[in-house]
Enzyme design. Structure first.
Site, PDB file in Angstrom:
ATOM      1  N   PHE A   1       0.718  -1.083  -0.081  1.00  0.00           N
ATOM      2  CA  PHE A   1       0.084   0.104   0.038  1.00  0.00           C
ATOM      3  C   PHE A   1       0.812   1.159  -0.020  1.00  0.00           C
ATOM      4  CE2 PHE A   1       0.859  -0.228   4.535  1.00  0.00           C
ATOM      5  CZ  PHE A   1       1.057   1.234   5.057  1.00  0.00           C
TER       6      PHE A   1
ATOM      7  N   LYS B   1      -1.367  -6.694  -9.206  1.00  0.00           N
ATOM      8  CA  LYS B   1      -2.304  -6.667  -8.252  1.00  0.00           C
ATOM      9  C   LYS B   1      -2.145  -5.515  -7.503  1.00  0.00           C
ATOM     10  CE  LYS B   1      -2.901  -8.555  -3.978  1.00  0.00           C
ATOM     11  NZ  LYS B   1      -3.563  -7.361  -3.585  1.00  0.00           N
TER      12      LYS B   1
ATOM     13  N   SER C   1       5.145  -7.302   3.637  1.00  0.00           N
ATOM     14  CA  SER C   1       5.659  -7.309   4.708  1.00  0.00           C
ATOM     15  C   SER C   1       6.480  -8.687   4.823  1.00  0.00           C
ATOM     16  CB  SER C   1       4.357  -7.403   5.830  1.00  0.00           C
ATOM     17  OG  SER C   1       3.653  -8.267   5.366  1.00  0.00           O
TER      18      SER C   1
ATOM     19  N   CYS D   1       9.353   1.241   3.633  1.00  0.00           N
ATOM     20  CA  CYS D   1      10.667   0.146   3.713  1.00  0.00           C
ATOM     21  C   CYS D   1      11.942   0.879   3.972  1.00  0.00           C
ATOM     22  CB  CYS D   1      10.837  -0.788   2.662  1.00  0.00           C
ATOM     23  SG  CYS D   1      11.043  -0.390   1.238  1.00  0.00           S
TER      24      CYS D   1
ATOM     25  N   GLU E   1       9.212  -3.804  13.110  1.00  0.00           N
ATOM     26  CA  GLU E   1       8.974  -2.890  11.927  1.00  0.00           C
ATOM     27  C   GLU E   1       7.694  -2.300  12.503  1.00  0.00           C
ATOM     28  OE1 GLU E   1       7.481  -3.978   8.012  1.00  0.00           O
ATOM     29  OE2 GLU E   1       8.750  -2.591   6.997  1.00  0.00           O
TER      30      GLU E   1
HETATM   31  P1  NAD Z   1       1.328  -6.874   3.047  1.00  0.00           P
HETATM   32  O1  NAD Z   1       2.191  -7.782   3.287  1.00  0.00           O
HETATM   33  O2  NAD Z   1       0.059  -6.632   4.024  1.00  0.00           O
HETATM   34  O3  NAD Z   1       0.691  -6.833   1.404  1.00  0.00           O
HETATM   35  C1  NAD Z   1       1.390  -6.771   0.426  1.00  0.00           C
HETATM   36  C2  NAD Z   1       0.681  -7.413  -0.676  1.00  0.00           C
HETATM   37  O4  NAD Z   1       0.666  -8.708  -0.454  1.00  0.00           O
HETATM   38  C3  NAD Z   1      -0.966  -6.898  -0.978  1.00  0.00           C
HETATM   39  O5  NAD Z   1      -0.997  -6.729  -2.030  1.00  0.00           O
HETATM   40  C4  NAD Z   1      -1.571  -7.882  -0.228  1.00  0.00           C
HETATM   41  O6  NAD Z   1      -2.969  -8.082  -0.624  1.00  0.00           O
HETATM   42  C5  NAD Z   1      -0.911  -9.129  -0.592  1.00  0.00           C
HETATM   43  N1  NAD Z   1      -0.991 -10.197   0.469  1.00  0.00           N
HETATM   44  C6  NAD Z   1      -1.143 -10.222   1.703  1.00  0.00           C
HETATM   45  N2  NAD Z   1      -1.148 -11.344   2.489  1.00  0.00           N
HETATM   46  C7  NAD Z   1      -0.785 -12.354   1.274  1.00  0.00           C
HETATM   47  C8  NAD Z   1      -0.750 -13.564   1.196  1.00  0.00           C
HETATM   48  N3  NAD Z   1      -0.886 -14.428   2.303  1.00  0.00           N
HETATM   49  N4  NAD Z   1      -0.441 -14.244   0.154  1.00  0.00           N
HETATM   50  C9  NAD Z   1       0.025 -13.385  -0.908  1.00  0.00           C
HETATM   51  N5  NAD Z   1      -0.363 -12.210  -0.966  1.00  0.00           N
HETATM   52  C10 NAD Z   1      -0.586 -11.496   0.259  1.00  0.00           C
HETATM   53  O7  NAD Z   1       2.139  -5.254   3.264  1.00  0.00           O
HETATM   54  P2  NAD Z   1       1.460  -4.076   2.903  1.00  0.00           P
HETATM   55  O8  NAD Z   1       1.199  -3.333   4.401  1.00  0.00           O
HETATM   56  O9  NAD Z   1       0.764  -3.588   1.786  1.00  0.00           O
HETATM   57  O10 NAD Z   1       2.713  -3.152   2.607  1.00  0.00           O
HETATM   58  C11 NAD Z   1       3.688  -2.786   3.770  1.00  0.00           C
HETATM   59  C12 NAD Z   1       4.804  -3.785   4.154  1.00  0.00           C
HETATM   60  O11 NAD Z   1       5.538  -3.613   2.579  1.00  0.00           O
HETATM   61  C13 NAD Z   1       5.791  -3.182   4.900  1.00  0.00           C
HETATM   62  O12 NAD Z   1       6.320  -4.320   5.792  1.00  0.00           O
HETATM   63  C14 NAD Z   1       7.070  -2.679   4.243  1.00  0.00           C
HETATM   64  O13 NAD Z   1       8.382  -2.535   4.653  1.00  0.00           O
HETATM   65  C15 NAD Z   1       7.302  -3.451   2.873  1.00  0.00           C
HETATM   66  N6  NAD Z   1       7.469  -3.055   1.903  1.00  0.00           N
HETATM   67  C16 NAD Z   1       8.887  -3.424   1.328  1.00  0.00           C
HETATM   68  C17 NAD Z   1       9.488  -2.843   0.381  1.00  0.00           C
HETATM   69  C18 NAD Z   1      10.726  -3.519  -0.028  1.00  0.00           C
HETATM   70  O14 NAD Z   1      11.490  -2.972  -1.030  1.00  0.00           O
HETATM   71  N7  NAD Z   1      11.612  -4.279   0.753  1.00  0.00           N
HETATM   72  C19 NAD Z   1       8.966  -1.535  -0.302  1.00  0.00           C
HETATM   73  C20 NAD Z   1       7.755  -1.247  -0.057  1.00  0.00           C
HETATM   74  C21 NAD Z   1       6.953  -1.920   1.037  1.00  0.00           C
END
Ligand code: NAD
Length: 498
Positions: A157, A181, A234, A289, A396
């Site tokens: 997000f 997605k 995450s 992140c 985090e």
């Molecule tokens: P999230 O893990 O909740 O969701 C990320 C995506 O995965 C969403 O599209 C979600 O619908 C999907 N998803 C959720 N559960 C899933 C599952 N069990 N199987 C497959 N897909 C699933 O993350 P968020 O809250 O949207 O974003 C924040 C997180 O993203 C933070 O932890 C942040 O550090 C990380 N992030 C990392 C980077 C990087 O480059 N390492 C960059 C941006 C964000």
């Protein structure tokens, strides 16, 4: 009671095979403006069958697209580049509306997204292979880099445009077809960008958007015609996606969470450092992140001075609805966190910090933005007297909460950072080349800053972390990601004279 002037709630559509469509779905989810709590859109929870139909379209498109000359492929991206650049401001406003980050943060995000299109426009050169004439007597060797098929991307997000653009332009320019997605919390920016894809006349099926939740993600991973997945999210989700893709024999990139440390040495230029740390910690309300979230001071004097000045500087941040006209000219605006659940989680972690015995030097819990009581605001929050291993240091937090620790030496700081679960970014503030060199070589983090807050690299460089911040070896964006989207084929050839 209806005032009769409510704004229409938009209905998000999928973009499949060159058309905006209302997908088969198991319902709609509400999309909120996190600054007001107001529902601004409804987004479909697409079904697995809908995903599979989209994959078929993308697969059919792949057959022609992969044979389309690379110069022709990037000619579409040149048009996309123009459209995105001309619409940078409305796109940034869309990001602010659904994500809540400040306008300067959203503009910076758009610039980076567009920069990735620009880099991918160089694909006629970047995708070139290699050869050796005379690898043996009358034998030549050649490496060609071919597209692979349909690729999927599952987005977080916090960067509705930039993160998907670490992948989209490269996948398409190399001759693959793509399904993204978006995060169900922020589907509107990609919806707008979908309209630009429509406008540039890309052949149907090359670029597709399927909205929804993990059902969509799981269906993409389960479909054998999807050859690779890029997930940014995450750490638990990244770990799960890496495991599932590995089991399915798919390529994957799975980028996870972070806890990024800023180390302040006794010789650091403190005036510059404080300003720099404030933007590094509170940009996007700490929901990056690459947000700095732990400040490590070397020695008692640095700790005392930095803690005091950082707390004071944190108080100068204006917490507000970033779209309120009154804040348009303010540089240091911080918006809300993404949702009421996120706020509840962050407040719980702040309570954990208090219970663990850290000192709450600045408390942002009670902050209210007048007239925006439905928004999910938290003020800048700072803990001092934090010890490594406390929950507020291990976790985090993903909000405007900063922990400050004291260490006796750089060696001790590096050992502590290296023991931490995450390894996305780390920075050091010092004027001493020896310390800087030691830090960049020894710290286990993928992206290092020297006298700069945690640095998100420009699109010409790779982006990615180490340890639990990244579960694959191929990083995002730039030249690096081309390896993910192409298969090297090695040809050894010989011909005889007639
Ligand atoms: P999230 O893990 O909740 O969701 C990320 C995506 O995965 C969403 O599209 C979600 O619908 C999907 N998803 C959720 N559960 C899933 C599952 N069990 N199987 C497959 N897909 C699933 O993350 P968020 O809250 O949207 O974003 C924040 C997180 O993203 C933070 O932890 C942040 O550090 C990380 N992030 C990392 C980077 C990087 O480059 N390492 C960059 C941006 C964000």
């Amino acid at each position: 009671m209806s005032t009769g002037i409510e704004k229409a709630v938009r209905i998000v559509k999928n973009y499949v095979n060159g058309e905006f469509v209302e997908p088969e779905n198991s319902g709609y989810i509400e999309v909120e403006n996190p600054s007001t709590g107001e529902v601004i859109a409804k987004s479909p929870l697409s079904t697995a069958a809908e995903v599979n139909r989209t994959v078929e379209k993308a697969y059919a498109a792949y057959r022609e697209w992969s044979k389309t000359p690379v110069a022709r492929r990037v000619s579409y991206l040149f048009k996309l580049y123009e459209l995105m650049r001309d619409n940078e401001e409305p796109l940034a406003r869309q990001i602010v509306e659904e994500n809540g980050k400040s306008m300067p943060d959203a503009v910076a995000e758009m610039k980076r997204a567009i920069e990735n299109v620009e880099v991918a426009c160089g694909m006629p050169v970047l995708q070139q292979g290699d050869n050796i004439i005379g690898s043996s007597f009358d034998i030549d060797g050649e490496v060609i880099r071919l597209p692979i098929g349909v690729f999927g991307m599952i987005a977080p997000f916090n960067f509705p445009a930039m993160v998907p653009f670490w992948f989209i332009p490269y996948a398409i320019a190399t001759g693959n077809t793509f399904i993204v997605k978006p995060s169900k919390q922020v589907p509107l920016t990609l919806q707008m960008i979908g309209e630009y894809f429509n406008e540039i006349g890309l052949p149907p099926g090359v670029f597709n958007i399927v909205n929804g939740d993990r059902v969509v993600a799981n269906a993409l991973m389960a479909n054998p015609k999807v050859k690779g997945i890029s997930l940014v999210g995450s750490t638990p989700v990244a770990r799960q996606v890496a495991k599932t893709c590995a089991e399915q024999g798919k390529r994957f990139q799975a980028m996870g969470g972070a806890k990024n440390h800023l180390v302040v040495m006794p010789d650091a230029r403190i005036d510059e450092v404080i300003r720099n740390m404030v933007t590094s910690c509170y940009g996007c309300a700490g929901q990056r992140c690459m947000a700095a979230s732990a400040i490590v001071c070397i020695g008692d004097d640095v700790y005392r001075e930095v803690a005091e000045r950082f707390v004071e500087a944190s108080k100068n941040i204006l917490v507000a609805d970033p779209l309120a006209p009154s804040v348009a000219d303010e540089r240091m605006v911080m918006g809300p966190v993404i949702s009421s659940q996120a706020k509840k989680r962050i407040l719980g972690l702040i309570q954990d910090g208090i219970d663990e015995g850290a000192t709450l030097a600045l408390d942002g819990r009670e902050l209210v933005v007048e007239g925006k009581e439905g928004g999910h605001f938290i003020g800048p929050t700072v803990f001092t007297d934090v010890k490594p291993g406390m929950k507020i240091h291990r976790t985090e937090i993903f909000g405007p909460v900063v922990v400050i620790l004291k260490m006796d030496s750089l060696d001790e700081a590096i050992a502590m950072i290296n023991e931490h679960e995450y390894g996305n970014g780390a920075s050091i503030y010092t004027q001493n080349g020896y310390y800087a060199r030691k830090f960049k070589l020894e710290v286990e983090a993928g992206m290092i800053g020297i006298n700069i807050g945690i640095p998100a690299p420009v699109a010409y460089l790779p982006f990615g972390g180490m340890k639990a911040s990244q579960f694959a070896d191929i990083k995002a964006q730039g030249k690096a990601v081309i390896n993910f989207y192409t298969e090297d084929k090695i040809i050894t050839e010989r011909y005889w004279a007639d």
